[in-house]
Design an enzyme around this catalytic site. Structure first.
Site, mmCIF file in Angstrom:
data_model
loop_
_atom_site.group_PDB
_atom_site.id
_atom_site.type_symbol
_atom_site.label_atom_id
_atom_site.label_comp_id
_atom_site.label_asym_id
_atom_site.label_seq_id
_atom_site.Cartn_x
_atom_site.Cartn_y
_atom_site.Cartn_z
ATOM 1 N N LYS A 32 0.808 -1.276 0.033
ATOM 2 C CA LYS A 32 0.007 0.098 -0.020
ATOM 3 C C LYS A 32 0.714 1.239 -0.026
ATOM 4 C CE LYS A 32 -2.218 -1.190 3.781
ATOM 5 N NZ LYS A 32 -1.777 -2.716 3.885
ATOM 6 N N ASP A 92 -1.277 6.572 6.085
ATOM 7 C CA ASP A 92 -1.379 5.373 6.522
ATOM 8 C C ASP A 92 -2.491 5.055 7.771
ATOM 9 O OD1 ASP A 92 -0.735 2.605 6.430
ATOM 10 O OD2 ASP A 92 1.068 2.752 7.388
ATOM 11 N N ARG A 128 6.797 -8.017 1.797
ATOM 12 C CA ARG A 128 7.683 -7.512 3.097
ATOM 13 C C ARG A 128 8.341 -8.649 3.774
ATOM 14 N NH1 ARG A 128 4.597 -3.783 7.138
ATOM 15 N NH2 ARG A 128 4.533 -2.381 5.233
#
Length: 350
Positions: free
Chosen positions: A68, A113, A221
């Site tokens: 994102k 975020d 990640r």
């Protein structure tokens, strides 16, 4: 040697962040996976560039580590504007948000975020900013308070959330584009790992990349983090090449099993099976059994364990599924007379 000031840890953390930043794709055509969202964003951005106006505001949802933040950076790069990054918890007052909004230049991208955690007064201020590019700043208190309208430069808001259900209806409705990021397939993660290895200068073999991808829980990640740990192992105890054997040995050292479960994940399943007989058991009790906070167990461990089919949440508590029993090498208990099968176990099966 001791490190009372945490200097070594600070340097290590910064090195990790630098390594993660270096492998982030900079453009949409470099972004691996998420084909539907990527195609939709490409249409949205290119259409806005042709019109010479900012695109609609963008909301990205999905689990942590799926890209994102990277996509927000790509949006700014594709539009050729600046990027301002903040987070919902950091915006405690409407004045904090007003200061950020009034500092934006025309065409900039504001990335928030965890936008579902933004304070209510700031959220209400954001409504007019998103719709009319205007904010009303309240000066003074009580009957003498005055609202001063401030015009904003046209900008694009990119919001990211891991819990889209916590967004209010008015907030969600003000986003012109909503994209949900899915977990990655192993083949896609293998491409992510191979690309990252090339950027980091790591010699890697296809079967080594495939092994890391299979243990990365569908998350880029995690894949990039495991790649760096296997690289460390290969450089210190091997020939510097990330091969299948090096990946196997390194991930064993770092306690990552074939499904990608780490120490805490396995502790949760073992506690359910060995201590509580498969459950059901309450979240707080389970957290005490593994020596962690309930929030850590619920938000860090359980999403993947549930997705992997190893654990189930029931009204009575957490339960280890048949797959969870088998993953530990245990035989699931057969249901008693008149009881339903344990999550798909056929009581008459051999």
């Amino acid at each position: 040697m001791t490190d009372p000031d945490g200097i070594v840890s600070s340097y290590a953390d910064q090195a990790e962040r630098d390594a993660e930043a270096s492998v982030r794709p900079k453009r949409l055509d470099e972004f691996v996976g998420q084909h539907r969202v990527r195609e939709q964003l490409e249409l949205l951005l290119h259409s806005a560039l042709r019109r010479g106006s900012p695109p609609d505001h963008i909301l990205l949802s999905g689990s942590p580590g799926l890209g994102k933040t990277t996509l927000a950076m790509i949006v700014a790069a594709e539009l050729g504007g600046g990027l301002r990054i903040t987070s919902g918890p950091a915006i405690e007052r409407s004045g904090d948000l007003a200061a950020v909004l009034t500092s934006l230049a025309a065409g900039d991208v504001l990335f928030i975020d965890e936008i579902h955690r933004i304070a209510k007064p700031a959220e209400e201020l954001l409504y007019s900013a998103m719709e009319d590019f205007r904010v009303d700043v309240i000066v003074g208190k009580g009957p003498g308070a005055t609202a001063i309208p401030l015009d904003l430069e046209p900008f694009t808001l990119v919001g990211a959330t891991t819990r889209a259900g916590l967004l209010t209806g008015p907030m969600r409705d003000r986003f012109g584009f909503v994209g949900h990021l899915e977990f990655y397939e192993p083949a896609e993660l293998q491409r992510v790992i191979t690309r990252a290895a090339g950027i980091l200068g790591v010699a890697i073999e296809p079967d080594g990349a495939a092994e890391i991808a299979g243990r990365s829980r569908g998350t880029p990640r995690i894949a990039n983090r495991l790649l760096r740990r296997v690289r460390d192992f290969a450089e210190v105890r091997g020939d510097g090449v990330v091969s299948l054997a090096a990946a196997h040995a390194a991930l064993a050292v770092y306690d990552v099993d074939d499904l990608g479960l780490d120490r805490l994940d396995k502790a949760v399943i073992r506690a359910l099976v060995d201590t509580f007989g498969g459950g059901p058991v309450g979240l707080s009790t389970l957290a005490v059994a593994v020596g962690e906070q309930p929030d850590t167990v619920e938000e860090v461990c359980e999403p993947f364990l549930v997705r992997a089919g190893l654990l189930a949440r029931t009204p009575r508590g957490r339960v280890a599924t048949a797959a969870g029993w088998r993953h530990l090498g245990r035989t699931p208990p057969a249901p008693g007379p008149g009881q339903p099968a344990l999550f798909g176990i056929d009581p008459d099966a051999p």
